[in-house]
Design a protein around this motif. Structure first.
Motif, PDB file in Angstrom:
ATOM      1  N   ILE A   1       0.147  -1.348 -12.068  1.00 39.63           N
ATOM      2  CA  ILE A   1      -0.185  -1.082 -11.250  1.00 39.63           C
ATOM      3  C   ILE A   1      -0.201   0.761 -10.620  1.00 39.63           C
ATOM      4  O   ILE A   1      -1.095   1.140 -10.652  1.00 39.63           O
ATOM      5  CB  ILE A   1      -1.028  -2.078  -9.716  1.00 39.63           C
ATOM      6  CG1 ILE A   1      -1.866  -3.156 -10.331  1.00 39.63           C
ATOM      7  CG2 ILE A   1      -2.172  -0.998  -8.840  1.00 39.63           C
ATOM      8  CD1 ILE A   1      -1.420  -4.443  -9.457  1.00 39.63           C
ATOM      9  N   ILE A   2       0.449   0.529 -10.033  1.00 35.36           N
ATOM     10  CA  ILE A   2       1.237   2.030 -10.073  1.00 35.36           C
ATOM     11  C   ILE A   2       1.087   2.731 -10.896  1.00 35.36           C
ATOM     12  O   ILE A   2       1.487   4.027 -10.850  1.00 35.36           O
ATOM     13  CB  ILE A   2       2.946   1.814  -9.171  1.00 35.36           C
ATOM     14  CG1 ILE A   2       2.973   1.226  -7.576  1.00 35.36           C
ATOM     15  CG2 ILE A   2       3.503   3.556  -8.981  1.00 35.36           C
ATOM     16  CD1 ILE A   2       4.043   1.650  -7.553  1.00 35.36           C
ATOM     17  N   LEU A   3       1.630   2.393 -12.289  1.00 33.32           N
ATOM     18  CA  LEU A   3       1.561   2.879 -13.404  1.00 33.32           C
ATOM     19  C   LEU A   3       0.380   3.166 -13.784  1.00 33.32           C
ATOM     20  O   LEU A   3       0.086   4.781 -14.108  1.00 33.32           O
ATOM     21  CB  LEU A   3       2.239   2.136 -14.460  1.00 33.32           C
ATOM     22  CG  LEU A   3       2.740   3.547 -15.672  1.00 33.32           C
ATOM     23  CD1 LEU A   3       3.830   4.346 -15.421  1.00 33.32           C
ATOM     24  CD2 LEU A   3       3.124   2.503 -16.605  1.00 33.32           C
ATOM     25  N   ALA A   4      -0.330   2.905 -13.277  1.00 36.62           N
ATOM     26  CA  ALA A   4      -1.835   2.815 -14.045  1.00 36.62           C
ATOM     27  C   ALA A   4      -3.021   3.881 -12.753  1.00 36.62           C
ATOM     28  O   ALA A   4      -3.167   4.737 -13.706  1.00 36.62           O
ATOM     29  CB  ALA A   4      -3.083   1.249 -14.109  1.00 36.62           C
ATOM     30  N   VAL A   5      -2.572   4.034 -11.700  1.00 33.48           N
ATOM     31  CA  VAL A   5      -3.524   4.812 -11.245  1.00 33.48           C
ATOM     32  C   VAL A   5      -2.394   5.627 -10.564  1.00 33.48           C
ATOM     33  O   VAL A   5      -3.641   7.118 -11.329  1.00 33.48           O
ATOM     34  CB  VAL A   5      -3.414   4.400  -9.389  1.00 33.48           C
ATOM     35  CG1 VAL A   5      -3.401   5.272  -8.784  1.00 33.48           C
ATOM     36  CG2 VAL A   5      -3.372   2.712  -9.402  1.00 33.48           C
TER      37      VAL A   5
ATOM     38  N   ILE B   1      -4.161   4.408  -2.699  1.00 30.60           N
ATOM     39  CA  ILE B   1      -4.111   2.782  -1.824  1.00 30.60           C
ATOM     40  C   ILE B   1      -5.761   2.934  -1.844  1.00 30.60           C
ATOM     41  O   ILE B   1      -6.031   1.358  -2.149  1.00 30.60           O
ATOM     42  CB  ILE B   1      -4.155   3.486  -0.543  1.00 30.60           C
ATOM     43  CG1 ILE B   1      -2.381   3.910  -0.054  1.00 30.60           C
ATOM     44  CG2 ILE B   1      -4.263   2.639   0.720  1.00 30.60           C
ATOM     45  CD1 ILE B   1      -1.776   4.914   0.792  1.00 30.60           C
ATOM     46  N   LEU B   2      -6.327   3.592  -1.764  1.00 29.32           N
ATOM     47  CA  LEU B   2      -7.714   2.873  -1.977  1.00 29.32           C
ATOM     48  C   LEU B   2      -8.019   1.573  -3.051  1.00 29.32           C
ATOM     49  O   LEU B   2      -8.584   1.428  -3.841  1.00 29.32           O
ATOM     50  CB  LEU B   2      -8.561   4.034  -1.905  1.00 29.32           C
ATOM     51  CG  LEU B   2      -9.159   4.279  -0.406  1.00 29.32           C
ATOM     52  CD1 LEU B   2     -10.371   5.717  -0.209  1.00 29.32           C
ATOM     53  CD2 LEU B   2     -10.152   3.228  -0.132  1.00 29.32           C
ATOM     54  N   ALA B   3      -7.764   2.833  -4.298  1.00 28.47           N
ATOM     55  CA  ALA B   3      -7.474   1.980  -5.330  1.00 28.47           C
ATOM     56  C   ALA B   3      -6.836   0.790  -5.986  1.00 28.47           C
ATOM     57  O   ALA B   3      -7.573   0.085  -6.478  1.00 28.47           O
ATOM     58  CB  ALA B   3      -7.527   2.946  -7.247  1.00 28.47           C
TER      59      ALA B   3
ATOM     60  N   SER C   1       1.108  -1.068   0.138  1.00 28.34           N
ATOM     61  CA  SER C   1      -0.179  -0.247   0.216  1.00 28.34           C
ATOM     62  C   SER C   1       0.945   1.186   0.308  1.00 28.34           C
ATOM     63  O   SER C   1       0.741   2.194  -0.881  1.00 28.34           O
ATOM     64  CB  SER C   1      -0.518   0.326   1.229  1.00 28.34           C
ATOM     65  OG  SER C   1      -1.711  -0.748   1.043  1.00 28.34           O
ATOM     66  N   LEU C   2       1.684   0.485   0.263  1.00 32.80           N
ATOM     67  CA  LEU C   2       3.111   2.320   0.945  1.00 32.80           C
ATOM     68  C   LEU C   2       3.361   2.992   0.004  1.00 32.80           C
ATOM     69  O   LEU C   2       3.633   4.309  -0.940  1.00 32.80           O
ATOM     70  CB  LEU C   2       3.486   2.379   2.123  1.00 32.80           C
ATOM     71  CG  LEU C   2       3.066   2.907   3.101  1.00 32.80           C
ATOM     72  CD1 LEU C   2       4.156   2.998   4.743  1.00 32.80           C
ATOM     73  CD2 LEU C   2       2.350   3.765   3.139  1.00 32.80           C
TER      74      LEU C   2
ATOM     75  N   CYS D   1      -7.470  -0.840   8.414  1.00 31.20           N
ATOM     76  CA  CYS D   1      -6.205  -0.696   7.867  1.00 31.20           C
ATOM     77  C   CYS D   1      -5.736   0.950   6.918  1.00 31.20           C
ATOM     78  O   CYS D   1      -5.182   1.139   6.821  1.00 31.20           O
ATOM     79  CB  CYS D   1      -5.054  -1.745   7.571  1.00 31.20           C
ATOM     80  SG  CYS D   1      -4.403  -2.473   8.705  1.00 31.20           S
ATOM     81  N   ILE D   2      -7.026   0.026   5.770  1.00 34.74           N
ATOM     82  CA  ILE D   2      -7.257   1.007   4.907  1.00 34.74           C
ATOM     83  C   ILE D   2      -7.698   2.456   5.524  1.00 34.74           C
ATOM     84  O   ILE D   2      -7.228   3.399   4.969  1.00 34.74           O
ATOM     85  CB  ILE D   2      -8.062   0.683   3.499  1.00 34.74           C
ATOM     86  CG1 ILE D   2      -6.959  -0.641   3.099  1.00 34.74           C
ATOM     87  CG2 ILE D   2      -8.406   2.147   2.956  1.00 34.74           C
ATOM     88  CD1 ILE D   2      -8.035  -1.171   2.287  1.00 34.74           C
ATOM     89  N   ALA D   3      -8.709   2.467   6.326  1.00 35.16           N
ATOM     90  CA  ALA D   3      -9.094   3.447   6.618  1.00 35.16           C
ATOM     91  C   ALA D   3      -8.431   4.518   7.681  1.00 35.16           C
ATOM     92  O   ALA D   3      -8.082   5.430   7.719  1.00 35.16           O
ATOM     93  CB  ALA D   3     -10.476   3.290   7.835  1.00 35.16           C
TER      94      ALA D   3
END
Lengths: 327, 359, 299
Positions: free
Chosen positions: C157-161, C224-226, C94-95, C268-270
């Protein structure tokens, strides 16, 4: 004759980190019907705060901590907020420097003037509108009947200032306070505006307060003058007296620092060193001492606050007698 | 003295074209055919009201705004035709001081960085720039100890000193000053005017001094040009212009200035223009000043060929024909709107009026 | 003589200024909570191999869906993996996603937005058109499509987001730059002969950055949510790699019997989203030097 508007020992302050910071201190002045009093000073001298605070318009957290503001004998500072609000619109008119901020851009001029009239008077919409046209005619806006339905942006700067003046005199006030009414205007338009203010004063017998930084405007327009520095009045008298023989070193220095259009050319200006003190850090003693050409420790300039001394033409300076003998 | 700056028939209009619905949009001719020259080490004062185009003119000279037409030659180089790189190479020699001492300094830079920036931009090393910036701070009357402060920690007058230090950092031969003291208090204005005089005396820099305050302009200028709606209507050596103004607009400007002398102010008969400066989007025909001109109305009363215009009876030539800048007696060969600062500057007094005050 | 004293004065003044700047941050409760919250999370992610009581991927089919206990703090999932260990390791993913998405979208968006806002003309119109089209497209669907096209590795994924978020930063940047461009100090920079690039880099971007950084901080949270959303849909980082999204997805099958699995990952996400938002708000309040103007003066 009693004064139309009088301040007695007005002191206004804002809370500071350690103690209250006095924006204006012990200001006393008066203006009679049919007379113009000019209040002169640099930015931060307290010339505007004096009047906003005496009319209950000083923004929070500032407040008046001492003194009286008498309108025909009634202390405005003791009125309830609702009474004060009614008095402000009806008995005291105000004109401000920036003609744009005083007008709401989304309403027609007619709507803004009738709003003022109908807030104070029981008159019909159409009567109020007729009155608005009359007022615009009085402030010499050409073709007032046609222009009354224009929006503020359709007027030039000078014309907007006239519209604001029309609103200020709408209810026939006894006192008109004009805060730098011509500073944003060009010199030819300024001349027209000053003439208009003078004519209105004479026609209605209003007492007028003219707040300005321009000594030329004072000479042209005012009967009496109060010079402010660092929140206090440092010199006051008739315009003729003060201009002929200024007594306070600050006033004297101001005259020396203006490039006049008829002064001999090739001369060097004599500026006042430094800049006015921060209200939170005003020096002890005379606030002008650090910039003063006549400062003297022996006279107590740096330790004792000087008081206004003199009958009629008064100045607050420890060195007055010295200045007079050398002058 | 040699000519530093030569401006010929400079023009700039804004807007124009058509609206979305095909209606023609009026072009604003902010600067409309201006010519003058400025000699090394001299000051030309440029006075005018809001909308006269004086600020635009200052920026056109430095090509901070692109002109629509005309010529600017600076140190014998063509400014208008210069490539971006060539123009940047000229910048150290021609600088500007701005009206707004608050807005013209980057709030995120220290005084030292602001003053050093023109030097680093033109290839002087960072350490050397910082050292010179310290010296400049002192030259403009500030202390080295203030080098690390940010603009918001200075007073208005001090900020304008920083702006001046930045402008003279590269030892320019021309500085355009756009209302440099109008945002300052009277007592501080005098400090800045004296500072500018000192700088000029020491370095021989020429100033194009733009202002609306006639007293200030008189104090600083060798020659003075009066602008009205995009044109110079009168240009002359300072004492001639103030002592014997020829254009009715100049006359009424000088008459309108309130002077700190109650005796004179009360007794004064004022010559007052009618109404306000129009818009450069809708220029009057003929002489641009005719709708406001008090003199044209007087001249018309004496008879001659008149027409009804702008709500009054005016001489028809004022409404019909655009007057050219001309010396007294109206010599046709001198109708060019330049004031030659070399040699002849003591005598040339040009005004663009059909009926100038020549008596 | 005086100059030496003045130099000392200047140095002392600079130090005092730095202290005052630091105090501005430390006295802002939102900023401090956000910063400490993020710091804790980073420490957990870095120390994951030592902190986690078990391997996040070791399955134990004899011990599936276990209740929380001393050995399995949050119990186990349907493959018998330690949920707590999976969450601790999941913080790394996530980080990383949050950090790199912000890094990429902030740098690309800042440059694109600044160029569009400062250049004007056809270049601005073209860039704005692209930004608007990308903004009109739901960013999650865009990321989804990109991942589907490029394959679901962490990089992609990083690139896409990041690509999905760049136009947001660029749009904010451009609008801020439009308010900076007419300010006199920009004209002053032109007058001293700076090149357009220098003006953009030295004057425009530093003055436009505060609001953009706030947007970027908040987009770290949504990034991170995405990532969690993509993982939840099975398009994110592939199992068995532990991510918070994967944990939620896998916990879904046991949601009635053991809701703690999905719930703890959701928390954790919240938590991350909340601390990032606090940090963003804190930065908004403290980054701007104009704010300092109001603290020292009273009028």
């Amino acid at each position: 004759m009693s004064a139309a508007f009088e301040l007695r020992g007005l002191t206004a302050a804002v809370p500071g980190e350690k103690r209250a910071i006095r924006l204006v201190e012990d200001v006393s002045l008066s203006v009679h019907a049919g007379e113009t009093l000019a209040v002169v000073g640099e930015s931060g001298s307290g010339k505007t705060v004096t009047f906003t605070s005496s009319l209950g318009l000083l923004p929070k957290p500032g407040r008046v901590i001492a003194g009286e503001a008498l309108l025909e004998g009634v202390d405005l500072l003791k009125l309830r907020p609702e009474e004060l609000r009614r008095t402000r619109g009806a008995r005291i008119g105000m004109v401000f420097q920036d003609p744009l901020t005083g007008l709401n851009p989304v309403f027609r001029v007619s709507e803004q003037i009738t709003e003022v009239l109908r807030a104070h008077l029981p008159i019909s919409r159409s009567a109020a509108r007729d009155r608005a046209v009359e007022l615009l005619t009085r402030v010499q806006i050409p073709e007032a009947a046609r222009r009354v339905d224009d929006y503020p942006h359709q007027f030039s700067g000078g014309m907007r200032q006239r519209v604001l003046t029309a609103m200020a005199i709408a209810l026939g006030p006894r006192v008109l306070i004009a805060d730098e009414p011509t500073t944003a205007l060009d010199v030819t338009v300024q001349a027209q505006m000053l003439d208009l203010l003078g004519d209105l004063r004479d026609a209605d017998g209003m007492a007028m307060v003219l707040i300005t930084h321009d000594l030329g405007v004072v000479a042209r327009q005012a009967d009496r003058v109060a010079v402010m520095y660092a929140g206090r009045i440092v010199e006051t008298g008739t315009v003729a007296e003060v201009f002929a023989a200024p007594r306070h070193p600050y006033t004297i220095s101001l005259f020396r620092s203006i490039p006049d259009i008829e002064a001999p050319t090739g001369t060097r200006l004599t500026p006042i060193a430094g800049s006015p003190p921060d209200p939170a850090r005003r020096p002890e003693g005379c606030a002008f001492a650090p910039r003063c050409f006549a400062v003297s420790d022996a006279a107590g300039c740096r330790s004792v606050r000087p008081l206004l001394a003199g009958v009629g033409h008064a100045a607050s300076c420890h060195r007055q007698s010295m200045l007079e003998t050398t002058a | 003295m040699s000519t530093l700056l030569e401006v010929a028939d400079l023009q700039r209009s804004f807007g124009g074209g058509r609206t979305l619905f095909g209606r023609p949009r009026p072009a604003v001719r902010a600067v409309d055919g201006i010519s003058f020259t400025l000699a090394r080490g001299e000051t030309l004062g440029l006075v005018g009201e809001t909308g006269s185009g004086k600020s635009t003119l200052g920026r056109l000279v430095l090509r901070l705004i692109e002109p629509s037409g005309g010529q600017v030659r600076f140190e014998d180089k063509d400014v208008i035709g210069a490539s971006p790189a060539a123009l940047r190479a000229m910048r150290p020699r021609m600088q500007m001081v701005f009206q707004d001492p608050y807005g013209s300094l980057d709030p995120r830079m220290t005084a030292s960085d602001i003053i050093g920036e023109p030097m680093t931009a033109h290839g002087i090393g960072r350490a050397e720039s910082a050292r010179r910036a310290d010296a400049l701070l002192e030259q403009v009357g500030l202390s080295r100890a203030m080098a690390a402060r940010y603009p918001h920690e200075f007073s208005g007058g001090q900020r304008q000193r920083i702006g001046i230090a930045r402008a003279i950092a590269l030892d320019p031969s021309l500085v355009v000053l756009d209302e440099p003291v109008s945002a300052l208090d009277v007592s501080v204005q005098a400090q800045i005017l004296n500072l500018l005089a000192d700088i000029q005396a020491r370095s021989g820099v020429a100033f194009l001094f733009i202002a609306h305050d006639l007293g200030v302009v008189r104090h600083v200028s060798d020659n003075v040009a009066v602008m009205y709606l995009g044109r110079i209507v009168e240009i002359a050596p300072r004492d001639m212009l103030y002592g014997a103004p020829r254009h009715p607009y100049t006359v009424s400007l000088l008459s309108a200035v309130p002077r700190p002398d109650p005796a004179k102010e009360r007794g004064k008969a004022r010559i007052r223009p009618i109404g306000e400066i129009g818009s450069a989007a809708a220029l009057p025909s003929g002489c641009r000043f005719h709708p406001r001109c008090p003199r044209a109305r007087l001249v018309a009363e004496r008879g001659g060929d008149t027409v009804q215009a702008a709500g009054a009876r005016l001489p028809s030539i004022c409404v019909r024909q655009d007057p050219m800048l001309a010396p007294p007696e109206g010599g046709a060969d001198a109708a060019r709107s330049t004031v030659s600062a070399s040699g002849s500057r003591a005598t040339v007094h040009l005004a663009a009026c059909h009926f100038p005050h020549d008596d | 003589m005086t100059t030496a004293i003045e130099t000392i004065d200047a140095v002392a003044e600079a130090a005092a200024r730095r202290r005052a700047a630091i105090r501005r941050y430390t006295r802002h409760p939102g900023f401090m909570i956000g910063a400490i919250g993020i710091l804790l999370l980073v420490m957990v992610a870095v120390a994951a191999p030592w902190l986690a009581p078990h391997s996040p991927t070791r399955t134990d089919l004899m011990n599936t869906l276990a209740r929380p206990s001393a050995t399995f703090w949050l119990g186990t999932d349907q493959f018998g993996r330690c949920v707590a260990s999976r969450l601790i390791h999941g913080a790394q993913v996530s980080l990383q996603v949050g950090f790199f998405v912000v890094l990429i979208s902030l740098s690309a968006g800042t440059i694109i937005g600044a160029v569009a806002g400062y250049a004007g003309g056809w270049l601005e119109r073209a860039l704005v058109a692209v930004i608007d089209i990308l903004l009109a497209f739901p960013s999650f669907l865009l990321a989804l499509a990109l991942v589907a096209a490029r394959g679901n590795t962490l990089d992609s994924i990083i690139l896409a987001v990041a690509i999905a978020y760049t136009p947001r930063v660029a749009a904010v940047m451009r609008s801020v730059v439009l308010t900076i461009r007419p300010r006199p100090f920009i004209e002053a920079s032109r007058a001293i002969g700076l090149t357009p690039w220098t003006i953009v880099l030295r004057h425009v971007i530093p003055n436009a950055l505060p609001p953009v950084i706030v947007v970027a901080t908040v987009s770290a949270a949504t990034a991170i949510l995405a990532e969690a959303g993509l993982s939840f849909l099975g398009l994110g980082v592939q199992p068995p790699t532990p991510t918070w999204g994967n944990v939620i997805a896998e916990g879904q099958t046991a949601i009635t019997t053991n809701p703690l699995i999905s719930l703890s990952a959701g928390l954790c996400i919240a938590y991350t989203v909340v601390v990032l938002n606090l940090l963003g708000d804190g930065l908004r309040d403290t980054l701007d030097p104009q704010m300092r103007r109001n603290t020292g003066k009273l009028l």
